[in-house]
Enzyme design. Structure first.
Site, PDB file in Angstrom:
ATOM      1  N   PRO A  34       1.010  82.398  31.853  1.00 13.48           N
ATOM      2  CA  PRO A  34       2.488  81.638  32.385  1.00 13.48           C
ATOM      3  C   PRO A  34       3.530  82.271  31.727  1.00 13.48           C
ATOM      4  O   PRO A  34       3.712  82.490  30.539  1.00 13.48           O
ATOM      5  CB  PRO A  34       2.251  80.031  32.103  1.00 13.48           C
ATOM      6  CG  PRO A  34       1.402  80.180  30.851  1.00 13.48           C
ATOM      7  CD  PRO A  34       0.561  81.237  30.678  1.00 13.48           C
ATOM      8  N   LYS A  35       4.832  82.187  32.317  1.00  8.29           N
ATOM      9  CA  LYS A  35       6.059  82.884  31.966  1.00  8.29           C
ATOM     10  C   LYS A  35       7.093  81.566  31.593  1.00  8.29           C
ATOM     11  O   LYS A  35       7.165  80.640  32.479  1.00  8.29           O
ATOM     12  CB  LYS A  35       6.745  83.609  33.029  1.00  8.29           C
ATOM     13  CG  LYS A  35       8.307  83.921  32.458  1.00  8.29           C
ATOM     14  CD  LYS A  35       8.514  85.439  32.141  1.00  8.29           C
ATOM     15  CE  LYS A  35       9.908  85.721  31.970  1.00  8.29           C
ATOM     16  NZ  LYS A  35      10.664  84.602  31.171  1.00  8.29           N
TER      17      LYS A  35
END
Length: 186
Positions: free
Chosen positions: A14-15
């Site tokens: 995930p960012k």
């Protein structure tokens, strides 16, 4: 929505939306650096104190983030990074930071040293090893090598998890070497 790349060897993370930070654990202290190379330790003193649990010689790349009411608050992270030291400490008391790390840059074992030339999968294993005995707020970002899971997660982020402040999915080749913004000390 952009689909994650497919094929063998891809990994997905995930960012997180926060303040990009390098954490350097020296013998007697921890220093934090922004993307520009500026020392930001006084603004993230709660993370520097937590970083003392890392082995001396460890350098991590990650994101200083602030969770408020179950979501990441990018504005709160940017506000803290841009405030006075006194205000940053007051903000830390109200909203402690977390450090979402995704890459070890330097391993404390001299036989390993600079990890950037190593493949992602090796660096990921070293990150988990370095972080094994260190609790929150220093945490590795979640990662997996299942594209279906990554695509499902990405789809849900745009619908539901975006409200938690997550920006999307980062895809990395398992055999790719690491990178680092050039102004950070190593």
């Amino acid at each position: 929505m952009t689909r994650p790349p497919q094929g063998p060897g891809w990994w997905y993370e995930p960012k997180f939306d926060g303040h990009r930070t390098i954490m350097v654990r020296a013998e007697d202290t921890v220093a934090l650096y922004a993307r520009s190379g500026r020392v930001v330790t006084p603004y993230w003193m709660d993370l520097a104190l937590a970083g003392m649990a890392l082995r001396p010689g460890t350098v991590l790349d990650g994101e200083a983030v602030i969770w408020r009411d179950g979501r990441l608050e990018f504005a709160a992270a940017q506000s803290r990074a841009a405030s006075s030291v006194t205000r940053a400490r007051a903000l830390a008391a109200r909203y402690p930071a977390s450090y979402a790390c995704w890459d070890p840059v330097q391993h404390p074992d001299p036989a390993i040293g600079d990890t950037r030339p190593l493949p992602y999968t090796q660096r990921r294993a070293l990150l988990l090893e370095l972080r094994a005995k260190v609790g929150p707020p220093i945490q590795p970002v979640p990662a997996n090598d299942d594209r279906d899971v990554a695509e499902d997660v990405a789809e849900h982020w745009y619908e539901a998890l975006q409200a938690q402040g997550l920006e999307g999915v980062v895809a990395k080749q398992g055999l790719a070497p690491g990178a680092l913004f050039p102004t950070a000390p190593v």
